[in-house]
Design an enzyme around this catalytic site. Structure first.
Site, PDB file in Angstrom:
ATOM      1  N   LYS A  32      -1.116 -10.578   4.303  1.00 21.87           N
ATOM      2  CA  LYS A  32      -0.116 -10.187   3.379  1.00 21.87           C
ATOM      3  C   LYS A  32       0.997  -9.611   4.240  1.00 21.87           C
ATOM      4  CE  LYS A  32       0.372  -7.182  -0.649  1.00 21.87           C
ATOM      5  NZ  LYS A  32      -0.397  -6.224  -1.714  1.00 21.87           N
ATOM      6  N   SER A  73       0.024  -7.454  -6.449  1.00 15.08           N
ATOM      7  CA  SER A  73       1.263  -7.656  -5.685  1.00 15.08           C
ATOM      8  C   SER A  73       0.688  -8.669  -4.601  1.00 15.08           C
ATOM      9  CB  SER A  73       1.583  -6.432  -4.793  1.00 15.08           C
ATOM     10  OG  SER A  73       0.880  -5.839  -3.970  1.00 15.08           O
ATOM     11  N   SER A  96      -3.654  -4.844  -6.732  1.00 11.61           N
ATOM     12  CA  SER A  96      -3.095  -5.974  -6.184  1.00 11.61           C
ATOM     13  C   SER A  96      -4.031  -6.781  -5.245  1.00 11.61           C
ATOM     14  CB  SER A  96      -2.261  -5.301  -5.185  1.00 11.61           C
ATOM     15  OG  SER A  96      -0.697  -4.839  -5.988  1.00 11.61           O
TER      16      SER A  96
HETATM   17  N1  GLN Z   1       0.548  -3.062 -10.360  1.00 13.21           N
HETATM   18  C1  GLN Z   1       0.422  -2.177  -9.534  1.00 13.21           C
HETATM   19  C2  GLN Z   1       1.586  -1.449  -9.205  1.00 13.21           C
HETATM   20  O1  GLN Z   1       2.452  -1.817  -9.382  1.00 13.21           O
HETATM   21  C3  GLN Z   1      -0.657  -2.165  -8.413  1.00 13.21           C
HETATM   22  C4  GLN Z   1       0.008  -2.699  -7.174  1.00 13.21           C
HETATM   23  C5  GLN Z   1      -0.734  -2.518  -5.855  1.00 13.21           C
HETATM   24  O2  GLN Z   1      -2.164  -2.444  -6.145  1.00 13.21           O
HETATM   25  N2  GLN Z   1      -0.237  -2.629  -4.559  1.00 13.21           N
HETATM   26  O3  GLN Z   1       1.684  -0.404  -8.606  1.00 13.21           O
END
Ligand code: GLN
Length: 452
Positions: free
Chosen positions: A58, A133, A157
């Site tokens: 990532k 994400s 995410s």
């Molecule tokens: N969807 C969540 C957010 O927008 C989780 C994102 C994540 O785990 N990095 O914060």
């Protein structure tokens, strides 16, 4: 097959497939092939299953010399001068980093649509989001572009994109994996973890990346067990809890059905499954978005146009360097979080927002502790729906936030949780998660393996 052949085939395949998927931001073709050749020369180590295996990382995890953008214009040309601890650990295991995967900018989002660079597609349906994400990391594995990848999980995410793409994603216990070299979002939530096609593969990768790190003082010095050792032991006698709040209104019937079916499977395999309550679940989304945004607003102060990355070309004085670089370099969602965070931390709002959210966090931790007195695992859905259409929700942040209701509590409590495929609804994968006691990833892997 040699490492070089495998790496070349992997890269050729990515080139052929990724114009449809858009999972990768950067490929590192030459360095990858060079490394593969070196591994072939040294000889593949038969006791090391990861030796010579390509990996995708990532793009918020630092890779020495390889551009790391966090999918932000702010870091578009940022070349790290050292490796994240996980990158180093994988390198030591002779894996081959072939590229960096797309994500929501600074990991803020749940659909990968907040990337400054490209829109990644769901591997099962190119009109659907891959989740986020870590959408690039998940879609790349699901589309057969790569054998495994790393993602990060602050509020879901790793697990949610794994669920949307029908693969396995582990969010380890907070402190199990070093965060050194992970571009920080919410430092008390963030964890790095593996995305794989199978539970066993996942356990192998966690074996490689877990452990204490002197560069991350929140990393645990608890010994790392071999997560593959007892993975085939089955679930006989295991006690599994099914929180009623995770099967409540707002969750698709097909998703609920898949979870209930999984519960039946576990009973057949010799586990007991009983309904429990996690009464503070409904406050999780609000608490998480206040706390994680507060941490983010602090973490993102370092992107000031001076030390890293993007600097506005039209700035005429110091103030303008700060303001214009940040205004031009950050996308809308990141700005929204910075504003929410700085507001929640401001003197006038601190007690009503930050402090209140911190108290809710404690209550949610206690909810879990109560359940884990009597149960080994918690079973539930990952997301209320399967993957939705590209463009469908991105303009409505609050709806997006509410989708995280069942992944966020795990991060608030620092628990380990793994998403695994639990069936299909209208041709799209449904994911379920198995949440464990702190540092008990081994039990999650056992139950995941038994189900698979
Ligand atoms: N969807 C969540 C957010 O927008 C989780 C994102 C994540 O785990 N990095 O914060």
């Amino acid at each position: 097959i040699t490492a070089e052949e495998l790496t070349k085939q992997t890269i050729d395949n990515i080139k052929a497939v990724d114009s449809d998927i858009n999972a990768f931001i950067n490929l590192d073709e030459d360095a990858a092939i060079e490394k593969a050749q070196a591994i072939d020369k040294a000889g593949i180590d038969p006791d090391n299953v990861l030796s010579g295996i390509p990996v995708a990382i990532k793009d918020n995890i630092l890779t020495n010399g390889l551009t790391t953008t966090a999918a932000s214009k702010m870091l578009e040309n940022f070349k790290p001068i050292f490796d994240a601890t996980v990158t180093k650990k994988l390198n030591d295991k002779q894996t081959i980093t072939v590229g960096k995967t797309n994500m929501d900018e600074f990991a803020m989002g749940g659909s990968t649509e907040n990337s400054a660079f490209k829109t990644t597609k769901n591997a099962w349906d190119f009109t659907k989001v891959p989740g986020g994400s870590s959408g690039g990391s998940a879609a790349a594995v699901a589309a057969g572009e790569i054998l495994f990848s790393l993602g990060s999980d602050t509020g879901g995410s790793i697990r949610q994109p794994a669920a949307f793409n029908g693969i396995v994603g582990m969010k380890p216990t907070y402190g199990r994996v070093s965060r050194w070299g992970l571009i920080a979002f919410g430092s008390s939530f963030d964890q790095i973890g593996p995305l794989t096609r199978s539970v066993l593969d996942n356990a192998y990768v966690l074996n490689a990346i877990a452990g204490h790190d002197k560069h991350d003082l929140t990393s645990s010095d608890k010994e790392v067990p071999d997560y593959t050792a007892n993975i085939k032991d089955g679930v006989k006698g295991m006690k599994i809890a099914l929180p009623k709040e995770y099967l409540a209104e707002g969750i698709d019937q097909d998703v609920k059905d898949a979870i209930l079916k999984a519960a039946e499977t576990y009973k057949k395999l010799g586990a007991t499954v009983e309904e429990v309550s996690l009464p503070h679940t409904k406050y999780g989304v609000a608490a998480y978005y206040i706390l994680s945004s507060s941490e983010a607003s602090s973490n993102l102060q370092r992107f000031d146009g001076i030390r890293y990355g993007y600097r506005s070309e039209t700035a005429k004085n110091l103030e303008e360097v700060y303001v214009q670089s940040r205004s031009e370099g950050f996308g809308d969602e990141v700005k929204r979080r910075i504003m929410l965070g700085t507001f929640s931390l401001s003197a006038g709002a601190f007690d009503a927002y930050f402090k209140k959210a911190a108290k809710v966090r404690t209550l949610m931790i206690q909810d879990f502790q109560k359940v884990f007195k009597d149960y080994d695992l918690i079973l539930g859905p990952v997301a209320p729906t399967t993957a939705y259409g590209i463009g469908e929700e991105v303009s409505d942040p609050v709806t997006m936030y509410l989708n995280d209701a069942m992944t966020i509590p795990v991060n608030l409590a620092g628990l380990p949780s793994m998403s695994i495929p639990a069936g299909f609804s209208n041709g799209l994968p449904v994911g379920m998660q198995l949440i464990g006691r702190p540092f008990d990833e081994a039990t999650i892997y056992k139950a995941g393996y038994a189900f698979e």
